[in-house]
Scaffold this active site. Structure first.
Site, short mmCIF file in Angstrom:
data_model
loop_
_atom_site.label_atom_id
_atom_site.label_comp_id
_atom_site.label_asym_id
_atom_site.label_seq_id
_atom_site.Cartn_x
_atom_site.Cartn_y
_atom_site.Cartn_z
N CYS A 139 -9.54 -10.85 -11.40
CA CYS A 139 -9.93 -10.41 -10.11
C CYS A 139 -9.09 -10.38 -9.12
CB CYS A 139 -11.35 -10.63 -9.73
SG CYS A 139 -11.33 -12.10 -8.99
N ASP A 142 19.81 19.99 -0.84
CA ASP A 142 21.24 20.11 -0.99
C ASP A 142 21.61 21.47 -1.63
OD1 ASP A 142 24.16 19.43 -1.14
OD2 ASP A 142 23.69 18.90 -3.23
N ASP A 202 21.71 15.62 -5.52
CA ASP A 202 22.21 15.60 -6.87
C ASP A 202 22.65 13.95 -6.97
OD1 ASP A 202 24.73 15.10 -5.57
OD2 ASP A 202 25.47 17.16 -6.23
N CYS A 256 -7.69 -13.81 -7.99
CA CYS A 256 -6.93 -14.50 -8.70
C CYS A 256 -5.38 -13.88 -8.51
CB CYS A 256 -7.03 -13.94 -10.36
SG CYS A 256 -8.73 -14.55 -11.02
N ASP A 280 25.05 13.09 -2.16
CA ASP A 280 24.03 12.95 -1.38
C ASP A 280 23.24 11.58 -0.80
OD1 ASP A 280 24.16 15.76 -0.98
OD2 ASP A 280 23.37 15.84 -2.89
#
Length: 740
Positions: free
Chosen positions: A20, A422, A629, A23, A633
């Site tokens: 859970c 771009d 790309d 834990c 960029d």
């Protein structure tokens, strides 16, 4: 073990035994106490931990010891994924035994529905319930004891305390009752609760295996053996022994084991598992092939470029694993709640016990209501809500060519208000094409284009290749050429049939006295459109005579205009960022459906300044997505709230995958809207799961405290909550991108 920076390393560790959200918190606390640990993220759904730690002696062993001391079992990071495929009924044995022993205990309850009063003898109830309590339920005692020793709490502690109280109460009532009396016992409550919890955990484990199916499928793409081409012909060798530079043979229908370059042969390659593109891609000598893709009907000889962890497939697997192991920002709220949840539940159970007992009810009644509070309050669903949805969402996205690198990008993408594209290589094909070939009226344009292509056929310049490609598309014959001379930065010249031709930029032609004549007007029109211009001329006795104008430009991708329209239909503002001058940028923008007059085009931007424009947009309080790309960029992708890098066929895939939070594995711009859509759907699933997990406990605890539920109903509800959260997350696996 992975280096994260010069001073720290990253270690991935599998952790078995967590049940859970509490834990998760305890495991994180234990790992953070290890000297040198900088950062820890534990994931319940993947049963794993990601630790950033300073290098040191036996650091991995110390981390494993910390996990074990906390009461859990440290295992290899990919143990769950690398394990052999198990049967759908694997692990059902304990559940089946629990059902066999518990169902007879349920007979009195079932009989009451039909007015029958069946009751098993007390000794038989004891004989049936005790193995369930202490043999099948041993796992709860073990994990609960570790939690108690750590002054913490978890689901196991609540289950073990609640069922032990029910079992002990039943034994006490049985032994203290008069010899001829038949007391009401609660053995069925403790036995059925344990059986239902085991059933819930088994169903949950089955669901977890489905959420890791994407990773398993990617791992399965890697062949174990390669056909090495040596002096003695083909030799089968383990893939681990293949080195860069080796030559391998890939037979029809086999998968490529490594990243390589085709040396011999031609074939069609199915790249759908990596890119999501269903159509096969033609491969010929000189083309790149990616490990994991499927060869078609041709035999290929390839030269190895990358193996093992350096391959594209290995990078993809690592990205998906990173995304599934990471914590989404929304998970911090869950962690804060779970840290105090179990102690609060214990206090509420004690108050329930005292409240019922002090108001005059029998002690056994008060105890059963307290047990019900303990059982129904287990925070299993709370810990699974977020990671289960993230695992399912990132997995199905990867199958369709969308790699989500981190959970934060997944959580933010659906908030997109501005998407910035771009231009070159993203909205466009990124390759120069001959868009205009203008000659004076009466000229033979086909003949002139053939001559231009023949002279430029030996050049590697992109514009020269574009002219040759256009002539090939039109199946034009290329005449023989001689005396070809290249003038760097200006153009070239050559002779065809004893006539001298010159091709180059406008300034060079004009320097040599080239006269445009009737081509003055077409020249002005081409310049207004912002195309890249070249001029073809012939040297004559009277000087340089211009024969044709050649306009070059990039072509928009077929998916660009529909993708932009789809984003705009969702109310998202779309912009284009370009280093081209205004005329060229605006001309392309209009072709893809953008409106320069409305400020949707930002031109004349240097690569280093793109990030500044993205930052300026963010300062207006907008969530900005940048699509590029992934090469020049990179700063802008990093500056955006969400960077989407497009791995184009022209290269840059590795850069793209490391430059942004999301990588689109093929150049289809429809994937941008698809990425936003899977983000929206995944976050919606997270919110649904958290809502139901919280509501379940908020509503269930008061109902249990006020006596409207019994332990069996609470156990069933608790098991159902975990299964419902996992099942809801798995609905994401049905998602398919709308690429129309």
């Amino acid at each position: 073990m992975i280096m994260t920076d010069p001073t720290n390393i990253r270690i991935d560790l599998g952790i078995h035994g967590m049940t859970c959200a509490s834990c998760v918190a305890r495991a994180e606390r234990a790992l953070k106490k290890v000297p040198g640990v900088q950062e820890v993220a534990v994931n319940l759904a993947t049963e794993s931990a990601r630790i950033t730690v300073a290098p040191g002696e036996q650091v991995e062993a110390r981390l494993k010891r910390a996990v074990r001391d906390a009461g859990y079992e440290p295992v290899a990071a990919n143990a769950a994924i690398d394990a052999p495929n198990e049967s759908a009924w694997s692990g059902f044995g304990p559940v089946a035994l629990g059902l066999v022993l518990s169902l007879p205990l349920m007979l009195p309850m079932l009989g009451d529905l039909w007015g029958q009063h069946w009751m098993l003898p007390a000794w038989l109830q004891f004989a049936l319930a005790t193995p369930v309590q202490f043999i099948l339920g041993a796992r709860f005692y073990k994990a609960g004891w570790h939690a108690a020793k750590a002054l913490s709490g978890n689901m196991d502690l609540l289950v073990s305390m609640g069922t032990s109280a029910g079992w002990a109460l039943s034994v006490w009532l049985w032994l203290s009752a008069p010899a001829d009396a038949m007391p009401h016992l609660y053995f069925e409550a403790s036995a059925v609760v344990i059986t239902l919890v085991l059933l819930g955990k088994w169903l949950e484990a089955r669901a977890k295996r489905q959420t890791t199916s994407a990773i398993r499928a990617l791992h399965a793409l890697r062949p174990d053996v390669a056909h090495l081409l040596g002096l003695d012909g083909e030799v089968d060798v383990p893939i681990d022994e293949v080195l860069p530079g080796d030559e391998l043979v890939v037979r029809p229908g086999e998968r490529f084991a490594v990243d390589a370059v085709v040396q011999e042969g031609q074939s069609q390659v199915d790249e759908s598992m990596l890119t999501g593109e269903p159509l096969p891609v033609g491969k010929a000598p000189g083309d790149l092939v990616t490990g994991g893709t499927l060869n078609g009907d041709g035999r290929l000889v390839i030269t190895v470029k990358a193996t093992g962890v350096d391959t594209v497939l290995a990078n993809i697997i690592r990205l998906v694993e990173d995304a599934q192991a990471a914590k989404a920002p929304i998970q911090r709220l869950v962690d804060q709640v779970s840290a105090v949840f179990v102690p609060v539940v214990l206090v509420l159970a004690l108050l329930t016990l005292l409240g019922w007992w002090l108001t005059g009810h029998a002690f056994e009644v008060a105890l059963i209501h307290a047990v019900t509070v303990l059982v129904i309050a287990c925070p299993c669903a709370l810990g699974l809500a977020t990671p289960a949805a993230i695992m399912a969402g990132t997995g199905v996205a990867a199958q369709h060519g969308i790699l989500i690198k981190d959970a934060q990008a997944l959580e933010l993408a659906h908030k997109a208000q501005v998407v910035v594209f771009d231009k070159t290589g993203t909205l466009t094909l990124g390759q120069a094409r001959l868009t205009d070939f203008v000659a004076p009226s009466g000229s033979d344009e086909a003949q002139l284009l053939g001559i231009a292509a023949a002279i430029q056929s030996g050049s590697s310049h992109p514009l020269a290749r574009a002219v040759v490609a256009q002539a090939q598309e039109k199946n034009l014959p290329l005449p023989a050429v001689s005396q070809v001379l290249s003038i760097p930065g200006k153009g070239l010249q050559g002779s065809v049939a004893s006539r001298d031709y010159v091709m180059g930029n406008l300034a060079w032609i004009q320097e040599q006295g080239g006269e445009l004549g009737a081509l003055e007007a077409p020249l002005a029109a081409l310049l207004d459109r912002g195309v890249t211009l070249a001029v073809m001329a012939e040297r004559t006795a009277t000087g340089l005579q211009v024969l044709a104008l050649m306009g070059f430009g990039d072509e928009p991708k077929a998916s660009a205009a529909p993708a932009i329209a789809a984003l705009r239909a969702q109310g998202i503002r779309v912009l284009m960022l370009s280093g081209d001058h205004a005329a060229a940028a605006q001309a392309m923008a209009q072709r893809v459906g953008l409106h320069p007059e409305q400020g949707e085009v930002i031109s004349d931007v240097l690569p280093g300044d793109k990030a500044a424009h993205i930052t300026a947009l963010k300062q207006h309080g907008q969530t900005v997505v940048m699509v590029g790309d992934g090469v020049n960029d990179a700063p802008a992708l990093a500056a955006a709230d969400v960077g989407m890098a497009m791995a184009n066929a022209g290269g840059g895939t590795d850069v793209a995958m490391h430059a942004a939070g999301i990588t689109l594995m093929r150049g289809d711009l429809a994937l941008v809207a698809a990425a936003l859509d899977i983000s929206h759907r995944t976050v919606a699933k997270i919110r649904q799961n958290l809502f139901w997990a919280f509501v379940y406990n908020v509503a269930g605890i008061p109902l249990a405290a006020f006596g409207y539920l019994n332990p069996v109903m609470a156990g069933a509800a608790m098991a159902l909550s975990s299964v419902s959260v996992m099942s809801n997350a798995l609905l994401l696996k049905r998602w398919k991108p709308d690429l129309e």
